[in-house]
Design an enzyme around this catalytic site. Structure first.
Site, short mmCIF file in Angstrom:
data_model
loop_
_atom_site.label_atom_id
_atom_site.label_comp_id
_atom_site.label_asym_id
_atom_site.label_seq_id
_atom_site.Cartn_x
_atom_site.Cartn_y
_atom_site.Cartn_z
N HIS A 140 16.16 31.58 81.60
CA HIS A 140 17.15 30.72 80.95
C HIS A 140 16.74 29.24 80.96
O HIS A 140 17.32 28.43 80.25
CB HIS A 140 18.54 30.91 81.58
CG HIS A 140 18.74 30.29 82.92
ND1 HIS A 140 18.64 30.98 84.10
CD2 HIS A 140 19.05 29.02 83.28
CE1 HIS A 140 18.89 30.18 85.11
NE2 HIS A 140 19.14 28.97 84.65
N ASP A 163 15.88 37.55 84.36
CA ASP A 163 15.92 36.09 84.25
C ASP A 163 14.68 35.45 84.85
O ASP A 163 14.75 34.37 85.46
CB ASP A 163 17.18 35.53 84.91
CG ASP A 163 17.43 34.07 84.49
OD1 ASP A 163 17.00 33.70 83.38
OD2 ASP A 163 18.05 33.32 85.26
N GLY A 203 19.59 22.52 87.78
CA GLY A 203 18.22 22.00 87.85
C GLY A 203 17.39 22.70 88.90
O GLY A 203 16.16 22.62 88.90
N ASN A 204 18.05 23.40 89.85
CA ASN A 204 17.32 24.20 90.83
C ASN A 204 16.83 25.53 90.25
O ASN A 204 16.05 26.24 90.89
CB ASN A 204 18.18 24.51 92.05
CG ASN A 204 18.15 23.43 93.11
OD1 ASN A 204 19.13 22.75 93.34
ND2 ASN A 204 17.01 23.26 93.74
N SER A 205 17.31 25.89 89.07
CA SER A 205 16.93 27.17 88.46
C SER A 205 15.42 27.32 88.40
O SER A 205 14.71 26.46 87.89
CB SER A 205 17.49 27.27 87.05
OG SER A 205 18.86 27.47 87.05
N GLY A 231 18.25 56.28 76.80
CA GLY A 231 19.09 56.23 75.62
C GLY A 231 20.45 56.85 75.85
O GLY A 231 20.95 57.62 75.02
N VAL A 232 21.06 56.52 77.00
CA VAL A 232 22.39 57.03 77.32
C VAL A 232 23.28 55.89 77.78
O VAL A 232 22.80 54.85 78.22
CB VAL A 232 22.35 58.11 78.43
CG1 VAL A 232 21.57 59.32 78.00
CG2 VAL A 232 21.77 57.53 79.73
N ILE A 240 26.13 55.28 80.65
CA ILE A 240 26.53 55.96 81.88
C ILE A 240 27.62 55.18 82.60
O ILE A 240 27.79 53.97 82.40
CB ILE A 240 25.34 56.18 82.83
CG1 ILE A 240 24.63 54.85 83.12
CG2 ILE A 240 24.38 57.20 82.26
CD1 ILE A 240 23.45 54.99 84.07
#
Length: 512
Positions: free
Chosen positions: A135, A165, A238-240, A296-297, A299
């Site tokens: 991000h 991320d 800003g720590n991201s 492709g389910v 759940i």
């Protein structure tokens, strides 16, 4: 930092994302006068260092600030739209806005503007590879990193993984760079010291210390593959993308989110654990992306109520609510209502564990799934595919039609009127042409079905795995469940083009 909530609603409104906004708050401080005859002495608590200075000094050269330029789309009125929204509905205002848009012509069309944001990162090799958050660099047109010595270097994007991320960038200037290593062997315990470095609010080179508050945190949402570390070292915007270190100077986590009602640190931060970060970043450096297995389910967790409604002794695994067309699951024969108990001999616990197990499988590999179907265990061989970038795009979205069809509804049990599906309703609900089910017409507000979330226009497809072709089928399934001493019944309910299992009460029926 991202914003998350303790509940899916509260957490989504409370966790702060990477950006440079905020204000400095100066708090008056008072100090007690020391006795001049007695020197001030400080003793470190048992097992704690007197200072983190040596650690910070050693690892700081590997930590960088990440400055990003991106393009954002705005309307012709830019930020004025929110201002004008408060006047909509007043007499003559809509006519005024329409004339304004006609006068502006092309200026009223969406356009882009330059946006800037800040984050953190750290070198993981002497060749200039840097780990940060997805991000932070998402939609970046320019990336610049600032080293501890003040040098500003251009960087390029190597790869991103929105699901965790994580992202990897690389400085373009050749050379040897100081780097740090991930710690994947030592097991952190709650209460262990951790130190975070980063660029909060643009204040590069900031160090904070705290402890590991908890591990294995699930934040849901867009992070199904991550069990986060929770730390109380101060993490702010800003720590991201910055690192969290243990006392040996090894990276144990990548800072990514905070819980915060205010937007600032309240002592609840989240970091991606090193084991996952190593796995993802290695794939990004090698291939520029992360390939994950795909069934492709859709759940759901198997809940206590579901187990009770089925007469199960054990409560674990994930129940399949939907199987996508042309998916690996459909080709292998997995069905709606199957409960996935294990993958290649490893027991599952819930829907999250199944998602992670499948995600680690190699696309094209053949794997053994143990499922519970009609109360019996079965082993099914599944050749998994590669997870699409957006799996939700493969699931048809709900159409405008509610799924209701013509014909008179018949009064059914539990305070609901029902009529069988016809071809029009099946098409609207995205069901196969031969699928059984009953459309809900009217429903009493005090009906246990209403309390379970059912509404007019939805379809009940099955009860206790029995396909419902008529109201009598539902009545029979309820009677059989009562005869077995069960208080609830398992229903597969179609809402729009998605199916969900619910377990309404059946003993509160007015028929009793």
């Amino acid at each position: 930092m991202k914003w998350f909530g303790i509940s899916k609603q509260a957490l989504a409104a409370a966790v702060a994302g990477a950006g440079l906004t905020g204000a400095l708050v100066y708090v008056p401080q008072s100090f007690q006068q020391a006795d001049a005859k007695q020197p001030i002495t400080i003793e470190a608590p048992q097992g704690a260092p007197l200072s983190f200075a040596d650690l910070v000094e050693r690892v700081s050269p590997a930590v960088v600030s990440v400055n990003v330029v991106s393009e954002q789309e705005v309307s012709g009125m830019g930020n004025m739209e929110q201002f004008f929204d408060r006047f909509r509905g007043l007499p003559g205002f809509d006519d005024y806005m329409q004339e304004r848009e006609q006068e502006e012509g092309e200026d009223s069309q969406p356009r882009t503007r330059e946006a800037r944001s800040l984050g953190s990162g750290f070198f993981i090799s002497d060749q200039g590879y840097i780990v940060t958050n997805n991000h932070v660099v998402q939609d970046a047109t320019e990336i610049e990193v600032v080293l501890e010595d003040g040098r500003e270097l251009e960087a390029t994007l190597v790869g991103t993984d929105p699901q965790t991320d994580l992202a990897v960038i690389k400085v373009t200037e050749p050379g040897k760079y100081p780097y740090v290593e991930f710690e994947t062997d030592a097991e952190l315990r709650r209460g262990d010291w951790v130190v975070a470095l980063g660029n909060p609010f643009g204040l590069g080179g900031t160090a904070t210390a705290g402890i590991l508050s908890a591990d294995g945190r699930e934040l849901g949402g867009d992070s199904p593959y991550t069990d986060f570390l929770q730390i109380d070292a101060a993490i702010n915007r800003g720590n991201s993308g910055g690192p969290t270190f243990d006392l040996h100077g090894r990276v144990v986590g990548v800072n990514t989110a905070i819980f915060s009602p205010t937007g600032g640190s309240v002592g609840i931060g989240f970091a991606i654990p090193a084991e996952l970060a190593v796995e993802v970043t290695s794939a990004l450096i090698k291939d520029g992306k992360v390939s994950r297995g795909w069934l492709g389910v859709t759940i759901q967790d198997v809940t206590d109520d579901m187990a009770e409604a089925q007469g199960l002794a054990e409560v674990r695994g994930a129940i399949i609510a939907d199987v996508n067309d042309e998916s690996p699951a459909r080709k292998a024969g997995l069905k709606r209502g199957d409960v996935i108990l294990s993958v290649n001999g490893r027991d599952t616990t819930d829907a999250t564990s199944v998602t992670r197990m499948v995600g680690k499988l190699l696309a094209g590999s053949k794997n053994e799934f143990t499922v519970l179907r009609d109360g019996k265990r079965q082993k099914i061989s599944v050749t998994v595919g590669e997870r699409p970038v957006d799996p939700n795009a493969l699931v048809p979205s709900s159409r405008d039609s509610s799924g209701s069809s013509g014909g008179d509804a018949e009064e059914g049990p539990l305070g609901v009127s029902l009529r069988p599906l016809d071809s029009t309703a099946r098409q609207a609900l995205g069901l196969d042409e031969d699928e059984a089910g009953l459309i809900i017409g009217d429903i009493d507000n005090d009906s246990p079905l209403y309390e379970a979330g059912l509404r007019p226009g939805m379809a009940i497809l099955s009860a206790s795995y029995i396909p419902l072709k008529s109201v009598k089928d539902l009545e029979k399934a309820i009677d059989e469940a009562k005869a077995k001493g069960r208080d609830k019944i398992l229903l597969a309910v179609r809402n729009g083009q998605r199916t969900q299992f619910v377990t309404p009460e059946i003993t509160s029926s007015s028929e009793d």
